[in-house]
Design a protein around this motif. Structure first.
Motif, PDB file in Angstrom:
ATOM      1  N   LYS A  28       0.840  -1.211   0.000  1.00  0.00           N
ATOM      2  CA  LYS A  28       0.000   0.000   0.000  1.00  0.00           C
ATOM      3  C   LYS A  28       0.869   1.253   0.000  1.00  0.00           C
ATOM      4  O   LYS A  28       0.615   2.206  -0.737  1.00  0.00           O
ATOM      5  CB  LYS A  28      -0.894   0.011   1.260  1.00  0.00           C
ATOM      6  N   ASN A  29       1.898   1.247   0.866  1.00  0.00           N
ATOM      7  CA  ASN A  29       2.776   2.415   0.961  1.00  0.00           C
ATOM      8  C   ASN A  29       3.436   2.726  -0.383  1.00  0.00           C
ATOM      9  O   ASN A  29       3.509   3.882  -0.806  1.00  0.00           O
ATOM     10  CB  ASN A  29       3.885   2.176   2.000  1.00  0.00           C
ATOM     11  N   ARG A  31       2.437   1.846  -3.330  1.00  0.00           N
ATOM     12  CA  ARG A  31       1.436   2.272  -4.315  1.00  0.00           C
ATOM     13  C   ARG A  31       1.156   3.772  -4.163  1.00  0.00           C
ATOM     14  O   ARG A  31       1.034   4.489  -5.148  1.00  0.00           O
ATOM     15  CB  ARG A  31       0.159   1.462  -4.092  1.00  0.00           C
ATOM     16  N   GLN A  32       1.098   4.213  -2.907  1.00  0.00           N
ATOM     17  CA  GLN A  32       0.858   5.639  -2.659  1.00  0.00           C
ATOM     18  C   GLN A  32       1.998   6.498  -3.174  1.00  0.00           C
ATOM     19  O   GLN A  32       1.807   7.654  -3.525  1.00  0.00           O
ATOM     20  CB  GLN A  32       0.656   5.882  -1.155  1.00  0.00           C
ATOM     21  N   LEU A  33       3.205   5.908  -3.207  1.00  0.00           N
ATOM     22  CA  LEU A  33       4.369   6.661  -3.704  1.00  0.00           C
ATOM     23  C   LEU A  33       4.411   6.699  -5.225  1.00  0.00           C
ATOM     24  O   LEU A  33       5.252   7.372  -5.814  1.00  0.00           O
ATOM     25  CB  LEU A  33       5.660   6.021  -3.184  1.00  0.00           C
ATOM     26  N   GLY A  34       3.519   5.932  -5.854  1.00  0.00           N
ATOM     27  CA  GLY A  34       3.481   5.933  -7.314  1.00  0.00           C
ATOM     28  C   GLY A  34       4.539   5.055  -7.961  1.00  0.00           C
ATOM     29  O   GLY A  34       4.900   5.247  -9.124  1.00  0.00           O
ATOM     30  N   ILE A  35       5.054   4.096  -7.191  1.00  0.00           N
ATOM     31  CA  ILE A  35       6.039   3.148  -7.736  1.00  0.00           C
ATOM     32  C   ILE A  35       5.328   2.249  -8.764  1.00  0.00           C
ATOM     33  O   ILE A  35       4.157   1.924  -8.597  1.00  0.00           O
ATOM     34  CB  ILE A  35       6.614   2.271  -6.606  1.00  0.00           C
ATOM     35  N   SER A  36       6.052   1.823  -9.812  1.00  0.00           N
ATOM     36  CA  SER A  36       5.405   1.046 -10.880  1.00  0.00           C
ATOM     37  C   SER A  36       4.959  -0.331 -10.375  1.00  0.00           C
ATOM     38  O   SER A  36       5.604  -0.915  -9.504  1.00  0.00           O
ATOM     39  CB  SER A  36       6.361   0.876 -12.065  1.00  0.00           C
ATOM     40  N   GLU A  69      15.739   7.488  -4.583  1.00  0.00           N
ATOM     41  CA  GLU A  69      15.358   7.797  -5.966  1.00  0.00           C
ATOM     42  C   GLU A  69      15.810   6.708  -6.927  1.00  0.00           C
ATOM     43  O   GLU A  69      15.303   6.597  -8.038  1.00  0.00           O
ATOM     44  CB  GLU A  69      15.940   9.145  -6.386  1.00  0.00           C
TER      45      GLU A  69
END
Lengths: 140, 108
Positions: A28-29, A31-36, A69
């Motif tokens: 979930k975490n 996904r919130q960061l927008g990781i692929s 990053e």
């Protein structure tokens, strides 16, 4: 300068049925960061296998996940029995899990091999009688 | 086809369908969770006879469209309740995994 993001999880070794909670939360975490999704999948599998190993073999432990990053690094620490023969433990199909654990669908001997397969690099630092530290890196 | 449509068309028991409108895009059969973790794809219908709580963690992590319990396996109420909270669709069927795969194959 950006500070690295670190997620910390305590993995409870006493409740086998709740194993996997840290991995689900981490997913979930991320996904919130927008990781692929592909990266999330690999991190989730590696983390889940590590989490299950800590519950089965080491009565729980801790997981720290650092997101920079350029990569995601998962560090798993336990105070379990340690791994006697790491080369043997890395072989697909080798497992020291009990019949009870196998009846729950684990103990296929795929945990460590899956962790290696889904990370870009993995290091195992284990001392028999003291515990194990596993570091996995997944490049972004 | 959505999970809900698949269940209705084939007469499967809907244990919980918090996201019944999800599309079934493929299928995976397996009971060894490490294999399922590594192989099942997002959107798959996962057919298994395992019914312990760890099934939900694997279902959530692999993002399968639904879990289908084969061979008349019925999970306990606690598992169904947790699945509802986590948004995981659970179906059950008396048929074996092969029979369920035939139904899935006809719908995919």
């Amino acid at each position: 300068m950006n500070e690295d993001l670190i997620f910390h999880f305590d993995v409870d070794g006493s409740d086998f049925t709740s194993a996997g909670q840290a991995s689900v939360q981490l997913k979930k975490n991320l996904r919130q960061l927008g990781i692929s999704p592909d990266i999330i999948r690999r991190v989730s599998i590696a983390m889940y296998e590590g989490e299950i190993n800590m519950v089965i073999h080491a009565n729980g432990g801790e997981a720290d996940v650092a997101v920079t990053e350029t990569d995601i690094t998962i560090t798993l620490r336990d105070k379990g029995p340690g791994i006697k023969d790491i080369d043997l433990a890395m072989q697909e199909g080798f497992s020291t899990a009990t019949d009870n654990i196998r009846s729950l669908g684990f103990g296929a001997g795929m945990g460590l091999p899956n962790m290696k397969r889904y990370s870009d690099s993995m290091e195992i630092d284990s001392v028999v009688g003291e515990g194990t530290v596993i570091t996995m890196k997944i490049n972004l | 086809m959505t999970v809900s449509e698949f269940a209705n068309k084939n007469g499967l028991t809907c244990l919980c369908l918090p996201e019944g409108e999800r599309e079934i895009e493929g299928a995976y059969v397996g009971d060894l969770l490490s294999f399922v973790m590594g192989k099942a794809q997002s959107g798959d219908a996962w057919v298994t006879i395992m019914s312990n709580q760890n099934v939900l963690a694997v279902a959530a992590l692999t993002d399968v469209a639904c879990v289908i319990f084969a061979e008349g396996v019925k999970p306990d109420d606690a598992l169904t309740q947790t699945a509802k909270e986590k948004g995981i669709n659970l179906l059950a069927c008396d048929k074996d995994a092969y029979g369920i795969c035939l139904m899935l194959s006809a719908c995919l």
